[in-house]
Design an enzyme around this catalytic site. Sequence first.
Site, PDB file in Angstrom:
ATOM      1  N   LEU A 140      50.407  42.499  40.072  1.00  0.00           N
ATOM      2  CA  LEU A 140      49.073  42.000  39.735  1.00  0.00           C
ATOM      3  C   LEU A 140      49.071  40.508  40.031  1.00  0.00           C
ATOM      4  O   LEU A 140      50.082  39.828  39.830  1.00  0.00           O
ATOM      5  CB  LEU A 140      48.755  42.214  38.248  1.00  0.00           C
ATOM      6  N   ASP A 141      47.943  39.986  40.482  1.00  0.00           N
ATOM      7  CA  ASP A 141      47.835  38.544  40.682  1.00  0.00           C
ATOM      8  C   ASP A 141      48.083  37.828  39.356  1.00  0.00           C
ATOM      9  O   ASP A 141      47.809  38.366  38.283  1.00  0.00           O
ATOM     10  CB  ASP A 141      46.449  38.178  41.212  1.00  0.00           C
ATOM     11  N   LYS A 142      48.557  36.610  39.447  1.00  0.00           N
ATOM     12  CA  LYS A 142      48.889  35.828  38.252  1.00  0.00           C
ATOM     13  C   LYS A 142      47.718  35.745  37.277  1.00  0.00           C
ATOM     14  O   LYS A 142      47.892  35.876  36.059  1.00  0.00           O
ATOM     15  CB  LYS A 142      49.329  34.420  38.665  1.00  0.00           C
TER      16      LYS A 142
END
Length: 325
Positions: A140-142
């Site tokens: 998942l993106d940060k």
Amino acid sequence: MTATSKDLVRFLTIDDTAEGQRLDNFLFCELKGVPKSHVQRIIRGGEVRLNKKRCKGTDRLNVGDVVRIPPVRTAASADTSAKPIPPRVFDIVYEDDALLVINKPSGVAVHGGSGVSFGVIEQLRRARPQARYLELVHRLDKDTSGLLMIAKKRSALVKLHEMIRLNVPQKSYLALGVGAWQAETRRVTLPLVKYVGAQGEKMVRVGEDGQSAHTVFDVLQRFSGSLLHQIGLSDLSLLRATLKTGRTHQIRVHMQSQHCPIAGDERYGDYQANKRLQKIGLKRMFLHAAELVLPHPLSGEPLNLNAPLPMDLQQLLLVLAHGKE
């Protein structure tokens, strides 16, 4: 550089967490800090034994196998300024002996690298020193919150990767778009191309020569009115975005392509709109991995997992719905 030494020969009995794994990959994990070239050298030299016999790095491990690991020297950095990785406990949505699913908070990377010294997986390993195997299934993106899968057995990881390649898991996200989403635009199938941005960052754009990508959007709620007008905006759209493929930044770029970028998205969003939304409490990208439906990788049992919207995003929706801060 300083060096530390493990003075004793170790004998490790393989359990189902490493079943089917290559011997060299198993040793790379066991001997963190040892150069891979040295690991290959002690295998070729016969210092590593598999069931008391010489072996190759490509040999596959089976439950009950015994691996002999000789004493090795591991390079340790003399830089005492480096901060240790802090252990962290994350909200658990589901866990058994093969699979762990957590509700990842926004602002935490899933792993170290690219200027980030550590992420979720490193902190989990520190918090669970007894765990023999913990590996990320996906990313998942940060700044994206929500459901993140971690495999506790290699057999589960292999099966989950196969399922992801076949687009078996159904992943649904909640996203707030800046603008009025057109209800007739339910399916976006624009292909996506990866490229490197001006600052060296990984970027994605729509392009005919890109990978196929398919997202299904459903409008859950629309916001307009005096509060938005006060901050210079006209419409916001709360969407459910269901992935049919799993490309990098897929939802973010597909929403941008429809002139309804994700609120708070610093990379693909509307800079001015993001600044205005900060005034009513939005401090992050409004993208949350809310639902995951898939068969269990080992038992086949149907799993329907949900992560509630974080409180800061719930609060923003309440502010928008009632038209006041």
